[in-house]
Design a protein around this motif. Structure first.
Motif, PDB file in Angstrom:
ATOM      1  N   UNK A   1      74.343  13.633  28.325  1.00  0.00           N
ATOM      2  CA  UNK A   1      75.790  13.408  28.276  1.00  0.00           C
ATOM      3  C   UNK A   1      76.066  11.923  28.103  1.00  0.00           C
ATOM      4  N   UNK A   2      77.085  11.624  27.306  1.00  0.00           N
ATOM      5  CA  UNK A   2      77.499  10.241  27.145  1.00  0.00           C
ATOM      6  C   UNK A   2      78.902  10.142  26.615  1.00  0.00           C
TER       7      UNK A   2
ATOM      8  N   UNK B   1      70.896  11.481  36.301  1.00  0.00           N
ATOM      9  CA  UNK B   1      70.156  10.243  36.072  1.00  0.00           C
ATOM     10  C   UNK B   1      71.080   9.287  35.310  1.00  0.00           C
ATOM     11  N   UNK B   2      71.350   8.126  35.888  1.00  0.00           N
ATOM     12  CA  UNK B   2      72.321   7.181  35.361  1.00  0.00           C
ATOM     13  C   UNK B   2      71.614   6.191  34.446  1.00  0.00           C
TER      14      UNK B   2
ATOM     15  N   UNK C   1      74.910  17.263  24.662  1.00  0.00           N
ATOM     16  CA  UNK C   1      73.849  18.059  24.046  1.00  0.00           C
ATOM     17  C   UNK C   1      73.095  18.813  25.132  1.00  0.00           C
ATOM     18  N   UNK C   2      72.974  20.121  24.955  1.00  0.00           N
ATOM     19  CA  UNK C   2      72.261  20.961  25.923  1.00  0.00           C
ATOM     20  C   UNK C   2      70.789  21.031  25.513  1.00  0.00           C
ATOM     21  N   UNK C   3      69.926  20.521  26.355  1.00  0.00           N
ATOM     22  CA  UNK C   3      68.491  20.465  26.080  1.00  0.00           C
ATOM     23  C   UNK C   3      67.802  21.761  26.487  1.00  0.00           C
ATOM     24  N   UNK C   4      68.095  22.203  27.704  1.00  0.00           N
ATOM     25  CA  UNK C   4      67.468  23.410  28.238  1.00  0.00           C
ATOM     26  C   UNK C   4      68.529  24.269  28.909  1.00  0.00           C
ATOM     27  N   UNK C   5      68.261  25.568  28.979  1.00  0.00           N
ATOM     28  CA  UNK C   5      69.162  26.477  29.670  1.00  0.00           C
ATOM     29  C   UNK C   5      70.471  26.639  28.931  1.00  0.00           C
TER      30      UNK C   5
ATOM     31  N   UNK D   1      73.829   9.590  30.372  1.00  0.00           N
ATOM     32  CA  UNK D   1      73.267  10.208  31.564  1.00  0.00           C
ATOM     33  C   UNK D   1      72.447  11.434  31.177  1.00  0.00           C
ATOM     34  N   UNK D   2      71.490  11.774  32.029  1.00  0.00           N
ATOM     35  CA  UNK D   2      70.799  13.062  31.933  1.00  0.00           C
ATOM     36  C   UNK D   2      71.176  13.882  33.155  1.00  0.00           C
ATOM     37  N   UNK D   3      71.584  15.126  32.923  1.00  0.00           N
ATOM     38  CA  UNK D   3      71.966  16.019  34.017  1.00  0.00           C
ATOM     39  C   UNK D   3      70.945  17.136  34.174  1.00  0.00           C
ATOM     40  N   UNK D   4      70.651  17.466  35.424  1.00  0.00           N
ATOM     41  CA  UNK D   4      69.915  18.678  35.767  1.00  0.00           C
ATOM     42  C   UNK D   4      70.837  19.515  36.638  1.00  0.00           C
TER      43      UNK D   4
END
Length: 306
Positions: free
Chosen positions: A261-262, A158-159, A218-222, A195-198
């Motif tokens: 991520x940024x 997600x940009x 920063x790792x949010x999940x997993x 950005x948000x990465x999945x």
């Protein structure tokens, strides 16, 4: 390849009944210039007829807030006349600048029905010359924020801000003169990428980041592997400068990873923060309190969110 300086664990910092982990600042890291503060709220499930988020009207000056709504929603309103309800998957960006008062609460529907909630708020510093710029706000729903796919669809990005990327490349390239629609006012001299990465199990992503930029990771999940280091949920990675390449993968066979991520050029300016204000000197902080108490930040409208 960028080397890792340290991996920092977010610390539990609950706010009433709101589960909260603070990743910046902690005992092991103060800030990552220009990234100042990160609160990770949730994940948790609210019952019906709940009180929702507790962030009633409060002031800010000298920084920007970026709020990632992974689950739940946020009703935002402020003294600049901005008002919105942003739902799951959306992002809101506010430039406090010279000062405003805002509130971030749950919508009437969320308070009535309850449901899952997970929200992250990041503070980004403003350069000294832009501390007193006019306040600005924009909120985008999930469908309004562009997304790109990599590694045959196993990585979804997600940009949020910064250059738009070419899809389906092993090393994401920039589209010439393209920008995503959510652009902050003055995050740093060279702009800011967020950005948000999945990342699905088995996914891999390679990136090229300017060697002078500060990386926010920063790792949010997993969990992920980044440049050879294993990083689990609720951990912040601090990188050294120099080296451009990041190689990120999700080695887990079952769990999707989510990463904020940024990167941005550091400001290299003094940071003096107190409460909701971030300035460059103690005197500027004192003046912020004087101005706020004198009513210079304006008033927020009365919003019925019961």
């Amino acid at each position: 390849m960028r080397s890792i300086k340290q991996i920092h664990r977010a610390v539990a910092s609950p706010i009433g009944d709101l589960i909260t982990f603070r990743a910046l600042p902690t005992a092991s890291v103060d800030y990552l210039d220009p990234f100042l503060f990160l609160n990770h709220h949730g994940p948790q499930v609210y019952k019906p007829n709940n009180r929702g988020l507790p962030f009633g009207p409060h002031p800010h000056r000298g920084m920007e807030t970026v709020t990632f709504i992974l689950d739940g929603d946020i009703t935002h309103y402020d003294s600049g006349g901005h008002e919105s309800v942003i739902n799951a998957g959306g992002v809101q960006w506010m430039t406090a600048g010279r000062g405003l008062i805002h509130a971030e609460v749950s919508s009437r529907d969320f308070k009535r029905d309850g449901g899952p909630l997970e929200i992250l708020q990041l503070w980004v510093n403003l350069p000294a010359k832009r501390k007193m710029t006019s306040p600005w706000y924009e909120g985008k729903q999930k469908e309004e924020i562009p997304e790109e796919l990599y590694d045959n669809g196993k990585v979804r990005i997600q940009l949020v801000s910064g250059p738009v990327l070419e899809p389906e490349t092993s090393m994401p390239a920039l589209k010439e003169n393209a920008q995503v629609p959510l652009q902050p006012a003055f995050a740093s001299p060279g702009g800011i990428t967020l950005q948000t990465w999945w990342m699905k199990p088995g996914a891999k992503l390679e990136l090229d980041v300017p060697e002078s930029h500060t990386i926010f990771f920063y790792v949010v999940r997993g969990g992920v592997n980044v440049n050879g280091a294993e990083v689990s949920a609720r951990h912040l990675v601090e990188f050294n400068y120099g080296g451009r390449d990041l190689v990120v993968s999700n080695p887990d066979g079952e769990t999707e990873a989510v990463v904020i991520f940024g990167h941005a050029e550091p400001l290299h300016e003094p940071v003096v923060s107190q409460g909701p204000f971030v300035m460059n000197t103690d005197e500027e902080i004192r003046q912020a309190y004087i101005d706020y108490q004198a009513g210079a930040f304006g008033d927020v409208p009365l919003i019925d969110s019961n």
